[in-house]
Write an enzyme that holds these catalytic residues in place. Structure first.
Site: not given
Length: 330
Positions: A140, A220, A283
């Protein structure tokens, strides 16, 4: 003159459409509706179709006076991209090539691109700077980086100016309560946590608790979706003012771990929200937090919905009022 919003029926795209409507812009939306929702488009002219359909895109450009594009249309699931990378290259990269060729054909020379901090891969520095190296760890992120590079060369060859906005972990819902986040399948942390709070799933899965972070879970940077929408509008303004192509990070500059997000969601919802630790996903970098100093300085971007508790509360208000989402997929 109109702004073309590709993927404008999607989560972030629909909020960008709402922001453009609030300032009286003429809007043209292109969306296949495979992932988007007709009900999420609050205004403007909607064309249902695919960027890779040349005749369809001719109709869009011929029927409207378009002077700028905001490009959201893309597949965006990290895990899925590792299983079917070809699909991501065809939809994301080839789709963008088709769009840029049509823009060049019809003389449209401004594009704002919805990119991702996944272009950086495992960051060298935290917070991430725009000049840090880009080595994606998933397909992605690799496709998004390829799309950025393509735009660079269309600028060199054809003068199409672009602003690429790299961000991740959009969250929250529009203050009107009319639009929010509805994916099928849902893979984003905050709506999944809220689905667990609503009893729509038995627990929240935490993919790995052995990362090199304080509590072992991934960290995050979460940004309210309306703040992201505002940045896209500011980027259009900057290109209209004659600015050169550029890349900007968008982030709050503060990271929260998966366990911290679950804890805040428990507080906001008053629900237990069971948690189960599972294996890591391929990932997934341990920490992704972006510096947005350049965007603040050059775009004049000033995110003001930046408390994670408030972001989760706005999402909870929408999800609890719309437990089946838009309920428009038959």
């Amino acid at each position: 003159m109109a702004v073309l919003v590709t993927g404008g029926a999607g989560y972030i795209g629909s909020h960008a459409v709402a922001a453009l409507l609030e300032r009286g812009e003429e809007i043209v939306v292109v969306d296949s509706l495979r992932q988007g929702h007709r009900k999420a488009v609050l205004g403007g002219k909607l064309y249902v179709g695919d960027l890779r359909d040349s005749a369809f895109m001719d109709t869009v450009f011929q029927e409207n006076s378009i002077d700028a594009v905001i490009h959201f249309a893309a597949n965006s699931l990290v895990g899925e991209s590792m299983k079917v990378p070809g699909q991501y290259y065809h939809n994301n990269v080839y789709g963008t090539l088709c769009l840029l060729e049509k823009m060049n054909e019809y003389g449209v020379q401004k594009i704002v691109f919805s990119s991702t901090a996944a272009t950086y891969g495992e960051p060298e520095n935290v917070p991430i700077d725009e000049f840090d190296r880009t080595v994606p760890t998933n397909a992605y992120g690799e496709t998004k980086l390829a799309m950025e590079k393509m735009m660079k060369w269309f600028d060199v060859a054809h003068g199409i100016k672009f602003i690429s906005l790299r961000y991740f972990n959009a969250a929250g819902a529009h203050e009107s309560g009319k639009i929010g986040e509805d994916h099928d399948p849902e893979t984003h942390l905050i709506p999944i946590v809220l689905q667990a709070a609503l009893g729509q799933r038995p627990h929240i899965s935490v993919f790995g608790d052995d990362y090199a972070t304080p509590d072992g879970t991934c960290i995050r940077d979460y940004i309210h979706v309306s703040d992201l929408a505002d940045a896209h509008v500011l980027a259009v303004d900057r290109l209209r003012s004659g600015a050169d192509s550029a890349v900007y990070n968008l982030g709050n500059g503060q990271g929260f771990s998966v366990k911290e997000v679950i804890g805040i969601a428990r507080s906001v919802t008053g629900r237990e929200i069971p948690m189960v630790i599972e294996a890591r996903r391929a990932g997934d970098p341990a920490v992704l937090v972006a510096s947005s100093e350049r965007a603040r300085k050059e775009l004049g971007w000033n995110p003001h919905r930046n408390k994670l508790e408030d972001i989760i509360r706005s999402a909870w208000n929408w999800h609890s009022a719309n437990p089946k989402g838009y309920n428009d997929k038959q």
